[in-house]
Design a protein around this motif. Structure first.
Motif, PDB file in Angstrom:
ATOM      1  N   SER A  70      47.553 -28.105 -26.600  1.00  0.00           N
ATOM      2  CA  SER A  70      47.359 -29.430 -26.806  1.00  0.00           C
ATOM      3  C   SER A  70      46.947 -30.051 -25.953  1.00  0.00           C
ATOM      4  N   SER A  71      45.540 -31.213 -25.405  1.00  0.00           N
ATOM      5  CA  SER A  71      45.804 -31.935 -24.682  1.00  0.00           C
ATOM      6  C   SER A  71      44.985 -32.943 -24.183  1.00  0.00           C
ATOM      7  N   TYR A  72      45.023 -33.284 -25.487  1.00  0.00           N
ATOM      8  CA  TYR A  72      44.894 -34.287 -25.696  1.00  0.00           C
ATOM      9  C   TYR A  72      45.926 -35.452 -26.091  1.00  0.00           C
ATOM     10  N   HIS A  73      47.201 -35.294 -26.638  1.00  0.00           N
ATOM     11  CA  HIS A  73      48.000 -36.531 -27.091  1.00  0.00           C
ATOM     12  C   HIS A  73      47.988 -37.534 -27.469  1.00  0.00           C
ATOM     13  N   ALA A  77      40.141 -39.528 -24.573  1.00  0.00           N
ATOM     14  CA  ALA A  77      39.947 -39.063 -23.285  1.00  0.00           C
ATOM     15  C   ALA A  77      40.974 -38.079 -23.070  1.00  0.00           C
ATOM     16  N   SER A  78      40.443 -36.881 -22.359  1.00  0.00           N
ATOM     17  CA  SER A  78      41.497 -35.438 -22.032  1.00  0.00           C
ATOM     18  C   SER A  78      42.926 -35.979 -21.352  1.00  0.00           C
ATOM     19  N   LYS A  79      44.376 -35.802 -21.426  1.00  0.00           N
ATOM     20  CA  LYS A  79      45.308 -36.474 -20.453  1.00  0.00           C
ATOM     21  C   LYS A  79      44.965 -35.575 -19.339  1.00  0.00           C
ATOM     22  N   ILE A 103      36.225 -26.491 -29.982  1.00  0.00           N
ATOM     23  CA  ILE A 103      34.902 -27.199 -28.829  1.00  0.00           C
ATOM     24  C   ILE A 103      35.461 -26.817 -26.934  1.00  0.00           C
ATOM     25  N   TYR A 104      34.407 -26.783 -25.905  1.00  0.00           N
ATOM     26  CA  TYR A 104      34.493 -26.126 -24.779  1.00  0.00           C
ATOM     27  C   TYR A 104      34.040 -27.998 -24.553  1.00  0.00           C
ATOM     28  N   ASP A 105      35.308 -28.488 -23.800  1.00  0.00           N
ATOM     29  CA  ASP A 105      35.090 -29.597 -23.162  1.00  0.00           C
ATOM     30  C   ASP A 105      35.514 -29.251 -21.864  1.00  0.00           C
ATOM     31  N   THR A 106      36.329 -29.716 -21.103  1.00  0.00           N
ATOM     32  CA  THR A 106      36.589 -29.904 -20.062  1.00  0.00           C
ATOM     33  C   THR A 106      36.796 -28.281 -19.345  1.00  0.00           C
ATOM     34  N   GLY A 107      37.170 -27.104 -20.269  1.00  0.00           N
ATOM     35  CA  GLY A 107      37.145 -25.610 -19.974  1.00  0.00           C
ATOM     36  C   GLY A 107      38.929 -25.024 -19.579  1.00  0.00           C
ATOM     37  N   ARG A 108      40.037 -26.666 -19.468  1.00  0.00           N
ATOM     38  CA  ARG A 108      41.012 -26.359 -19.184  1.00  0.00           C
ATOM     39  C   ARG A 108      42.241 -25.452 -20.576  1.00  0.00           C
ATOM     40  N   THR A 109      41.702 -26.510 -21.307  1.00  0.00           N
ATOM     41  CA  THR A 109      42.540 -25.430 -22.286  1.00  0.00           C
ATOM     42  C   THR A 109      41.651 -23.601 -22.616  1.00  0.00           C
ATOM     43  N   PHE A 110      40.950 -23.700 -22.750  1.00  0.00           N
ATOM     44  CA  PHE A 110      39.813 -21.969 -22.521  1.00  0.00           C
ATOM     45  C   PHE A 110      40.431 -21.664 -21.809  1.00  0.00           C
ATOM     46  N   ARG A 132      29.904 -26.955 -27.561  1.00  0.00           N
ATOM     47  CA  ARG A 132      30.545 -27.813 -26.001  1.00  0.00           C
ATOM     48  C   ARG A 132      29.373 -29.089 -26.102  1.00  0.00           C
ATOM     49  N   LYS A 133      30.397 -29.389 -24.802  1.00  0.00           N
ATOM     50  CA  LYS A 133      30.355 -30.568 -24.933  1.00  0.00           C
ATOM     51  C   LYS A 133      29.316 -30.440 -23.884  1.00  0.00           C
ATOM     52  N   GLU A 134      28.718 -30.843 -23.827  1.00  0.00           N
ATOM     53  CA  GLU A 134      27.503 -31.453 -22.458  1.00  0.00           C
ATOM     54  C   GLU A 134      27.829 -32.603 -21.545  1.00  0.00           C
ATOM     55  N   GLU A 154      30.002 -37.331 -26.416  1.00  0.00           N
ATOM     56  CA  GLU A 154      30.982 -38.003 -26.898  1.00  0.00           C
ATOM     57  C   GLU A 154      31.810 -37.478 -27.988  1.00  0.00           C
ATOM     58  N   PHE A 155      32.923 -38.645 -28.592  1.00  0.00           N
ATOM     59  CA  PHE A 155      34.074 -38.225 -29.009  1.00  0.00           C
ATOM     60  C   PHE A 155      33.533 -38.222 -30.445  1.00  0.00           C
ATOM     61  N   VAL A 156      34.051 -36.902 -31.081  1.00  0.00           N
ATOM     62  CA  VAL A 156      33.660 -36.222 -32.208  1.00  0.00           C
ATOM     63  C   VAL A 156      34.780 -35.740 -32.823  1.00  0.00           C
ATOM     64  N   VAL A 157      34.323 -35.813 -33.965  1.00  0.00           N
ATOM     65  CA  VAL A 157      35.779 -35.551 -35.348  1.00  0.00           C
ATOM     66  C   VAL A 157      35.113 -34.546 -36.156  1.00  0.00           C
ATOM     67  N   GLY A 160      38.084 -29.940 -37.967  1.00  0.00           N
ATOM     68  CA  GLY A 160      39.406 -29.720 -37.872  1.00  0.00           C
ATOM     69  C   GLY A 160      39.153 -30.546 -36.121  1.00  0.00           C
ATOM     70  N   LEU A 161      38.504 -31.039 -35.663  1.00  0.00           N
ATOM     71  CA  LEU A 161      38.509 -31.864 -35.054  1.00  0.00           C
ATOM     72  C   LEU A 161      39.256 -33.304 -35.346  1.00  0.00           C
ATOM     73  N   ASP A 162      39.981 -33.749 -34.856  1.00  0.00           N
ATOM     74  CA  ASP A 162      40.422 -34.730 -35.008  1.00  0.00           C
ATOM     75  C   ASP A 162      40.698 -36.007 -34.204  1.00  0.00           C
ATOM     76  N   TYR A 163      40.856 -37.529 -34.133  1.00  0.00           N
ATOM     77  CA  TYR A 163      41.270 -38.751 -33.666  1.00  0.00           C
ATOM     78  C   TYR A 163      42.504 -38.926 -34.373  1.00  0.00           C
TER      79      TYR A 163
HETATM   80  P1  IMP Z   1      39.416 -29.003 -22.820  1.00  0.00           P
HETATM   81  O1  IMP Z   1      40.815 -28.311 -22.679  1.00  0.00           O
HETATM   82  O2  IMP Z   1      38.888 -30.666 -22.207  1.00  0.00           O
HETATM   83  O3  IMP Z   1      37.944 -28.253 -22.645  1.00  0.00           O
HETATM   84  O4  IMP Z   1      39.300 -29.464 -24.506  1.00  0.00           O
HETATM   85  C1  IMP Z   1      39.699 -28.656 -25.455  1.00  0.00           C
HETATM   86  C2  IMP Z   1      40.776 -29.381 -26.515  1.00  0.00           C
HETATM   87  O5  IMP Z   1      40.163 -30.861 -26.573  1.00  0.00           O
HETATM   88  C3  IMP Z   1      40.411 -29.621 -27.978  1.00  0.00           C
HETATM   89  O6  IMP Z   1      40.794 -28.739 -27.985  1.00  0.00           O
HETATM   90  C4  IMP Z   1      40.347 -30.771 -28.768  1.00  0.00           C
HETATM   91  O7  IMP Z   1      41.428 -30.192 -29.443  1.00  0.00           O
HETATM   92  C5  IMP Z   1      39.951 -31.475 -27.349  1.00  0.00           C
HETATM   93  N1  IMP Z   1      38.574 -32.459 -27.513  1.00  0.00           N
HETATM   94  C6  IMP Z   1      37.948 -32.068 -26.512  1.00  0.00           C
HETATM   95  N2  IMP Z   1      36.887 -32.707 -26.854  1.00  0.00           N
HETATM   96  C7  IMP Z   1      36.811 -33.528 -28.341  1.00  0.00           C
HETATM   97  C8  IMP Z   1      36.831 -34.810 -28.790  1.00  0.00           C
HETATM   98  O8  IMP Z   1      35.713 -34.727 -28.985  1.00  0.00           O
HETATM   99  N3  IMP Z   1      36.758 -34.793 -29.953  1.00  0.00           N
HETATM  100  C9  IMP Z   1      38.465 -34.305 -30.319  1.00  0.00           C
HETATM  101  N4  IMP Z   1      39.116 -32.994 -30.318  1.00  0.00           N
HETATM  102  C10 IMP Z   1      37.912 -33.080 -28.712  1.00  0.00           C
END
Ligand code: IMP
Ligand code: MG
Length: 184
Positions: A70-73, A77-79, A103-110, A132-134, A154-157, A160-163
């Protein structure tokens, strides 16, 4: 009665669109991994819905395992750091690992999970994300072999994706109404 989808400002991907794309990805993976020893590695908790649909869309004998990250906590916005809460259980030695992410956002989790999987000595490692987020510039630029959809930054739910651990069970992917965040 208030329904979960009433909290959405807009729907980006419908249940049908997701289902069609997951079937396409499953067919492509089935072709690419014929004769290989495929193990899907789903990243908890966001990839759970995608993993469960994708594994059934792949018509090859294969296994799946789960890792926890987990990266969001909370918040939207990613922490900036990734916490690993569960390692791979299966023996991956000489096998073909395919990491499944929501979702591939910042790429840190992958990037962190790929390093974790690499320690288990698989023969190959590839990455797969339903979204994949642009983003203007990605923290870690990676070669993600399988992508379901490109979506705006944009932040999506949903799917599987949560807020704050809610909305994961929405069947579609969408953007929440601003007042949902304002309530905090
Ligand atoms: P990354 O490590 O920044 O690529 O983000 C990957 C993780 O951030 C995902 O597994 C999600 O849990 C979370 N995340 C990123 N973008 C979103 C979003 O728009 N909505 C919900 N969770 C997100
Ligand atoms: Mg999350």
């Amino acid at each position: 009665m208030r329904r979960l989808e009433d909290d959405l400002e807009k729907v980006l991907l419908t249940e049908e669109e997701l289902a069609i794309r997951v079937r396409e990805l499953g067919a492509q993976i089935t072709e690419d991994y014929r004769g290989r020893d495929l193990v899907l590695i789903g990243i908890l908790r966001g990839a759970l819905m995608f993993l469960s649909d994708l594994t059934r869309a792949i018509s090859l004998p294969h296994a799946f395992d789960l890792v926890g990250a987990s990266s969001y906590h909370g918040g939207t916005a990613s922490k900036g750091f990734v916490r690993i809460s569960k390692d791979v259980d299966m023996n991956l030695e000489g096998r073909d690992a395919l990491i499944i992410e929501d979702i591939y956002d910042t790429g840190r989790t992958f990037s962190v999970i790929r390093d974790l999987v690499r320690v288990h000595n698989p023969r190959s490692i590839e990455l797969c994300a339903i979204l994949r987020k642009e983003v203007p510039s990605r923290t870690v630029e990676l070669d993600v072999k399988y992508i379901g959809f490109d979506i705006p930054n944009e932040f999506v739910v949903g799917y599987g994706l949560d807020y704050e651990e809610r909305y994961r069970n929405l069947r579609m992917v969408g953007v929440l109404k601003p007042e949902i965040y304002a309530k905090k």
